[in-house]
Design an enzyme around this catalytic site. Structure first.
Site, PDB file in Angstrom:
ATOM      1  N   GLY A 295      -4.563  -4.761  -8.778  1.00  0.00           N
ATOM      2  CA  GLY A 295      -5.805  -4.025  -8.620  1.00  0.00           C
ATOM      3  C   GLY A 295      -5.584  -2.679  -7.949  1.00  0.00           C
ATOM      4  O   GLY A 295      -6.152  -1.660  -8.359  1.00  0.00           O
TER       5      GLY A 295
ATOM      6  N   ARG B 146     -11.993  -7.748 -12.012  1.00  0.00           N
ATOM      7  CA  ARG B 146     -12.232  -6.894 -10.849  1.00  0.00           C
ATOM      8  C   ARG B 146     -12.985  -5.627 -11.249  1.00  0.00           C
ATOM      9  O   ARG B 146     -12.843  -5.126 -12.368  1.00  0.00           O
ATOM     10  CB  ARG B 146     -10.904  -6.553 -10.165  1.00  0.00           C
TER      11      ARG B 146
ATOM     12  N   ASP C 106      -8.086  -7.983   4.048  1.00  0.00           N
ATOM     13  CA  ASP C 106      -7.014  -8.846   3.569  1.00  0.00           C
ATOM     14  C   ASP C 106      -6.623  -9.913   4.587  1.00  0.00           C
ATOM     15  O   ASP C 106      -5.916 -10.869   4.254  1.00  0.00           O
ATOM     16  CB  ASP C 106      -5.784  -8.015   3.208  1.00  0.00           C
TER      17      ASP C 106
ATOM     18  N   SER D 109       0.821  -1.210   0.000  1.00  0.00           N
ATOM     19  CA  SER D 109       0.000   0.000   0.000  1.00  0.00           C
ATOM     20  C   SER D 109       0.854   1.259   0.000  1.00  0.00           C
ATOM     21  O   SER D 109       0.602   2.205  -0.747  1.00  0.00           O
ATOM     22  CB  SER D 109      -0.939   0.001   1.213  1.00  0.00           C
TER      23      SER D 109
ATOM     24  N   ARG E 154      -2.819 -13.952  -1.417  1.00  0.00           N
ATOM     25  CA  ARG E 154      -3.175 -14.162  -0.012  1.00  0.00           C
ATOM     26  C   ARG E 154      -3.818 -15.532   0.210  1.00  0.00           C
ATOM     27  O   ARG E 154      -3.654 -16.132   1.272  1.00  0.00           O
ATOM     28  CB  ARG E 154      -4.077 -13.027   0.473  1.00  0.00           C
TER      29      ARG E 154
ATOM     30  N   ARG F 181       1.532   4.075  -3.242  1.00  0.00           N
ATOM     31  CA  ARG F 181       1.266   5.502  -3.007  1.00  0.00           C
ATOM     32  C   ARG F 181       2.532   6.326  -3.167  1.00  0.00           C
ATOM     33  O   ARG F 181       2.503   7.429  -3.729  1.00  0.00           O
ATOM     34  CB  ARG F 181       0.645   5.693  -1.619  1.00  0.00           C
TER      35      ARG F 181
ATOM     36  N   ARG G  74     -12.752 -14.126  -2.123  1.00  0.00           N
ATOM     37  CA  ARG G  74     -11.995 -14.822  -1.075  1.00  0.00           C
ATOM     38  C   ARG G  74     -12.887 -15.547  -0.088  1.00  0.00           C
ATOM     39  O   ARG G  74     -12.457 -16.524   0.543  1.00  0.00           O
ATOM     40  CB  ARG G  74     -11.071 -13.837  -0.357  1.00  0.00           C
TER      41      ARG G  74
ATOM     42  N   SER H 194     -12.033   0.859  -0.750  1.00  0.00           N
ATOM     43  CA  SER H 194     -11.355   2.076  -0.309  1.00  0.00           C
ATOM     44  C   SER H 194     -10.442   2.633  -1.394  1.00  0.00           C
ATOM     45  O   SER H 194     -10.127   3.825  -1.413  1.00  0.00           O
ATOM     46  CB  SER H 194     -10.536   1.789   0.946  1.00  0.00           C
TER      47      SER H 194
END
Length: 425
Positions: free
Chosen positions: A91, A119, A306, A21, A378, A25, A337, A164
C-alpha cells in the site's frame, strides 16, 4: 504457511531490521534523481521488493548486490519505463509511486494482490486530477486496479489526510512539476510519517513552505533530486514487536540500531510501555524488560497506528482497562486492524471490544487457539506475541505475510528463545 507458537520467555540482543518507510522513500527519490544513488541495508523483501520493481517501472536502473542497491535515476525523463506497476501487497509503495507516475504523459496502470485491491487510493487520485492528471478506476467495488496519466501541471489541490501516505506522495512528486503547488490537507492523521517525508526533502535541499500544523504546503516547482548515499535506518515499527515481546514474556531484550532522533512515530511505543509500567532503558541500545505489573491506560495512537496490533497484546497483560484510541485510520490498512485484532484476540479468551476509533481491552488470561493473520504482516506478528503469552498452543494462518516488513521474524525471535514452529502449506 502456518506458525505454531507456544509459551516463551525472550532474552538476548536483537538487531532491528531496516525501515520500510525509509526504504520506499529512498527508492522513489533515487529513481527520480539525476545521477547514481547508493542505498545500503534496505528492506529488500515484501514492500521493499515491490518498491524496487516500481522504481524499475519508472525507468530507473536498479542493481542489488550484497545488501546494497545501486540506482541510476531517470533524471527528468518521466515518459520511460513500463506501463504496468505490479505492487504486490504494498500500500505504501502504491501510494507513494502513484504521484510520480503522473509526472509524464505515459499512461501507467497500478495493480496488486487482493488485499491491496481492497485499500483506498481515490482521495489521492482526485487530488492529482486537480493538478492536471487524469485517472480511471477499473472496478465499481474497489479502487485498484487504476490507471493514471499526466503530466502534472501544479496549482492548487486539497487531499484527505486520513492516510499520511496521500500527503507524502504529493510532497515527493510536486517539487518536480514545472510550476508551484499549493497543497491543503484536511482531516490530518499520522503526522510523524509526513515528518519522515519532510526529513527527506530537507536532506535533499528541496524548497517548500508549510504551516506549523502541516495542513498547508507551498512546494516550489522546477526542482530536481540529487542522488543519495544512505544507510536505511532501523524500523521502529518492527522494533515494536520485540519491545512488546520482551514485556509480555517477562524477559529482557536489548535492541540495537535504533536512532531516537529519527522522525518515525513508532518510537513513542517505548514511552507508552514505560508509562504502562515496563522497565525501558534507552542508552546506546534499548533495553526492555518487565519485572513489574503493567497497568491499563489510555493510549492515543493517531501518530503511530501501526502499533495497534502489538500494543493490543500488551494491553491484555495490563491490569484494569486499556483504551487504544484516536486511530480510526487503522481500519484502512492491510486489513481493518481494529476489527481483526478484536476478533482474533477474542478467540484466545481476551476481553476486548471495538470502538469506532480503537479498542477497549481488559486484563485477560490468553489461551492458545487457531487464529488467522488475515494476510496482514502486523496482525500475524502480534498474534505470535499473543501466542508466546498464552496457555497452550496457538496456530496462526497466513503467517507468510510477516515477510512484508520482517522476513527474518521467526529466525530472530527463535534466537531469543521464542518457541515457534513453521508449517508449510
Amino acid at each position: 504457511m502456518k506458525w505454531i507458537v507456544r509459551p516463551s520467555k525472550l532474552n538476548g540482543t536483537l538487531e532491528v531490521p531496516p525501515s520500510k518507510s525509509h526504504t520506499i522513500r529512498a527508492l522513489l527519490i533515487s529513481a527520480l534523481a539525476n545521477g547514481t544513488s547508493t542505498i545500503r541495508k534496505p528492506l529488500l523483501t515484501g514492500d521493499g521488493g515491490s518498491a524496487v520493481k516500481a522504481a524499475r517501472a519508472l525507468g530507473a536502473y536498479v542493481e542489488s548486490k550484497d545488501s546494497q542497491l545501486t540506482v541510476d535515476g531517470i533524471a527528468g525523463d518521466f515518459n520511460g519505463g513500463d506501463e504496468l506497476f505490479d505492487m504486490g501487497n504494498s500500500g505504501t509503495g502504491t501510494t507513494l509511486f502513484a504521484s510520480a507516475a503522473a509526472l509524464g504523459h505515459k499512461l501507467r496502470r497500478f495493480d496488486g494482490d487482493n488485499s491491496l485491491r481492497s485499500r483506498p487510493i481515490k482521495p489521492l487520485l482526485e487530488s492529482l486530477a486537480n493538478l492536471g492528471a487524469s485517472y480511471t478506476i477499473e472496478s465499481e467495488n474497489q479502487e485498484l486496479p487504476f490507471t493514471i496519466q499526466g503530466p502534472l501541471k501544479g496549482g492548487k489541490t486539497v487531499v484527505d489526510g486520513i492516510s499520511s501516505q496521500f500527503v507524502s506522495s504529493l510532497l515527493l512528486a510536486c517539487p518536480l512539476i514545472k510550476n508551484n503547488t499549493h497543497l491543503t490537507v484536511s482531516n490530518i492523521h499520522e503526522q510523524p510519517y509526513i515528518e519522515i517525508t519532510l526529513w527527506w526533502l530537507r536532506k535533499l535541499g528541496i524548497e517548500f513552505e508549510h504551516s506549523q500544523n502541516l495542513t498547508s504546503f507551498i512546494i516550489t516547482g522546477g526542482q530536481q533530486y540529487e542522488p543519495v548515499d544512505i544507510t536505511v535506518p532501523a524500523d521502529f515499527s518492527s522494533a515494536t514487536f520485540a519491545a512488546v515481546a520482551g514485556v509480555v514474556t517477562n524477559g529482557e531484550l536489548k535492541l540495537t540500531g535504533l536512532d531516537f532522533s529519527d522522525p518515525q512515530g513508532d518510537k513513542d511505543v517505548f514511552k507508552v510501555l514505560t508509562e504502562m509500567g515496563a522497565d525501558v532503558r534507552i542508552e546506546q541500545q534499548v533495553a526492555v524488560s518487565n519485572s513489574r505489573e503493567l497497568k491499563g491506560m489510555f493510549v492515543d495512537l493517531n501518530s503511530m497506528p501501526d502499533a495497534l496490533p502489538a500494543l493490543s497484546v500488551a494491553a491484555c497483560k495490563a491490569s484494569g482497562e486499556t483504551l487504544l484510541g484516536n486511530v480510526e485510520q487503522a481500519r484502512i490498512k492491510e486489513t481493518d486492524r481494529i476489527a481483526v485484532m478484536c476478533s482474533e484476540l477474542s478467540k484466545m479468551g481476551a476481553s476486548v471490544r471495538e470502538h469506532p476509533d480503537g479498542l477497549v481491552i481488559q486484563h485477560s488470561t490468553l489461551k492458545g487457539a487457531h487464529v488467522s493473520g488475515h494476510d496482514d504482516h502486523r496482525v500475524v506478528m502480534a498474534l505470535a506475541l499473543a501466542g508466546m503469552n498464552a496457555e497452550g498452543e496457538t496456530v496462526i494462518d497466513s503467517a507468510e505475510a510477516a515477510a512484508v516488513t520482517y522476513p527474518t521474524f521467526v529466525e530472530d525471535f527463535k534466537a531469543l528463545g521464542a518457541d515457534i514452529q513453521i508449517l508449510e502449506s
